[in-house]
Design an enzyme around this catalytic site. Structure first.
Site: not given
Ligand code: GDP
Ligand code: MN
Length: 391
Positions: A109, A197
């Site tokens: 992530y 992101e």
């Protein structure tokens, strides 16, 4: 402003982030054809909507042939994808993105956000990619690494490497990871981004780091200096009433109740909504008309609030400092003649030119309820809704 995954990937690729080969399609036939241009024998078809959580909602599929791509994308086009982020209405699928499928060894992530406490860009990373960050912070809070970047020095190579080592990456991948982290930082800073992101950022079977997904949001107030970003706007992904308001410089937020609220200032809006709740009602929306609202602007504001069919009463609460109560009152009167108001309206004015404002409302002989305090105004609006529902 939000943009699509494929657009974010194209931008990040320009800054040096490796992304899968892919092609955009506006029809099932085009999607099928893209697979021939891309080559290979496994592809991922991804619904392009402004939302995460598409995978679990059925908007992402691995396909092994062009006919499978055609079939799956026919089912997507024109449909609304409901994800855990979109709300029940979902978001319209008008474009799909076809990509080469990659062999995934590990999912990481990576996120960059503005940290308001330190007033800096914060890089958030985790070796546990794939799941949403909210979920991750609940289930594996210790697996999240955070680093704030000093704007004077920028994101330095050694910091990026430290983060990569912190994720447990092997020495072969550290340089690639550091390059991606710094590329995202530069994109963030150069383009007035508010959020990037990459989830997941993957380590492929052959040991490369690739952005498998990408999300970016931009600061609306800085869009004037990035025309090329403004062009990426997709209005089919926006709430039409909110978009209409934003395009007129009004801040509008849609809610669940039935009292439409026209207020100046976000703080007063919060207080007004609290008061409505306290009196047993529920706001349908709130519209912040801002400072220096002309009668014309008030009329536009009324039209915006009335565009929401849930609205059964309107509460206008103005504490005029920069605003003028007489202008607001004139706008309210104009709205009655021009905007076909069929619901009860309660107006509470206070501040600059309040006497003139009240006089204008009284002289108009229109069925406008007035109040001197916020509590009284909220009570009257809630009572008006109850009376309407009883009738
Ligand atoms: P999101 O659900 O909206 O966040 O969409 P993502 O782009 O993150 O895709 C969801 C999931 O699909 C990813 O977490 C991957 O597990 C899977 N996925 C996407 N692309 C590929 C691919 O090329 N190969 C494989 N094996 N899985 C993929
Ligand atoms: Mn994702």
């Amino acid at each position: 402003m939000d943009i699509h995954e494929y657009q974010a990937k194209e931008i990040l690729a320009r800054f040096g982030v490796r992304v899968p080969r892919g092609g955009l399609a506006y029809s099932p036939e085009q999607a099928a054809y893209r697979s021939h241009e891309i080559g290979g024998n496994r592809w991922v078809v991804k619904a392009q909507v402004h939302s995460g959580g598409r995978g679990e909602a059925g908007g992402v599929k691995l396909c092994g042939s062009d006919s499978e791509i055609r079939e799956y994308s026919s089912a997507l086009f024109g449909r609304k994808l409901v994800t855990r982020q979109t709300g029940g209405a979902g978001k319209l699928i008008g474009r799909v993105y076809v990509e080469e499928a990659l062999d995934i060894r590990q999912e990481l992530y990576l996120g960059l956000v503005l940290d308001r406490t330190s007033e800096r860009i914060m890089v958030v990373a985790s070796a546990q990619g794939g799941m949403e960050i909210e979920e991750l912070s609940e289930e594996h809070p210790d697996a999240i690494l955070r680093m704030t970047i000093d704007p004077a020095t920028g994101f330095l190579e050694f910091q990026a490497r430290e983060l990569a080592f912190g994720l447990g990456l092997q020495s072969g991948q550290v340089a690639e990871a550091a390059k991606i982290f710094r590329a995202c930082y530069r994109a963030f800073r150069d383009l007035d981004v508010t959020m990037v992101e990459i989830n997941p950022l993957v380590v492929t079977g052959d040991g490369h780091l690739v952005a498998l997904d990408a999300k970016m949001s931009f600061d609306d107030n800085a869009l004037f200096r990035h025309q090329e970003i403004s062009e990426l706007r997709d209005m089919s992904q926006e709430n039409p009433v909110e978009a209409r308001a934003a395009d007129r410089g009004l801040s509008y937020v849609s809610l669940e109740g039935n009292i439409g609220c026209m207020i100046n200032g976000a703080g007063l809006a919060m207080a007004t909504m609290d008061m409505i709740k306290l009196k047993g009602g529920a706001p349908a929306n709130f519209l912040d008309i801002g400072g220096g609202a002309s009668p014309d602007r008030v009329l536009t504001a009324f039209r915006t609030v009335l565009a929401d069919p849930k609205v059964e009463a309107i509460l206008v609460n103005i504490f005029a400092g920069i605003n003028r109560c007489d202008w607001i009152a004139e706008g309210v009167v104009q709205a009655f003649t021009k905007a076909e108001i069929k619901v009860p309206v309660v107006v509470r004015l206070s501040g600059t030119n309040v006497e003139q404002g009240k006089q204008i409302l009284a002289d108009s002989k229109l069925p406008i309820a007035t109040a001197d305090t916020l509590a009284e105004a909220a009570e009257k609006a809630v009572a008006a809704v109850a009376a309407r529902q009883a009738a």
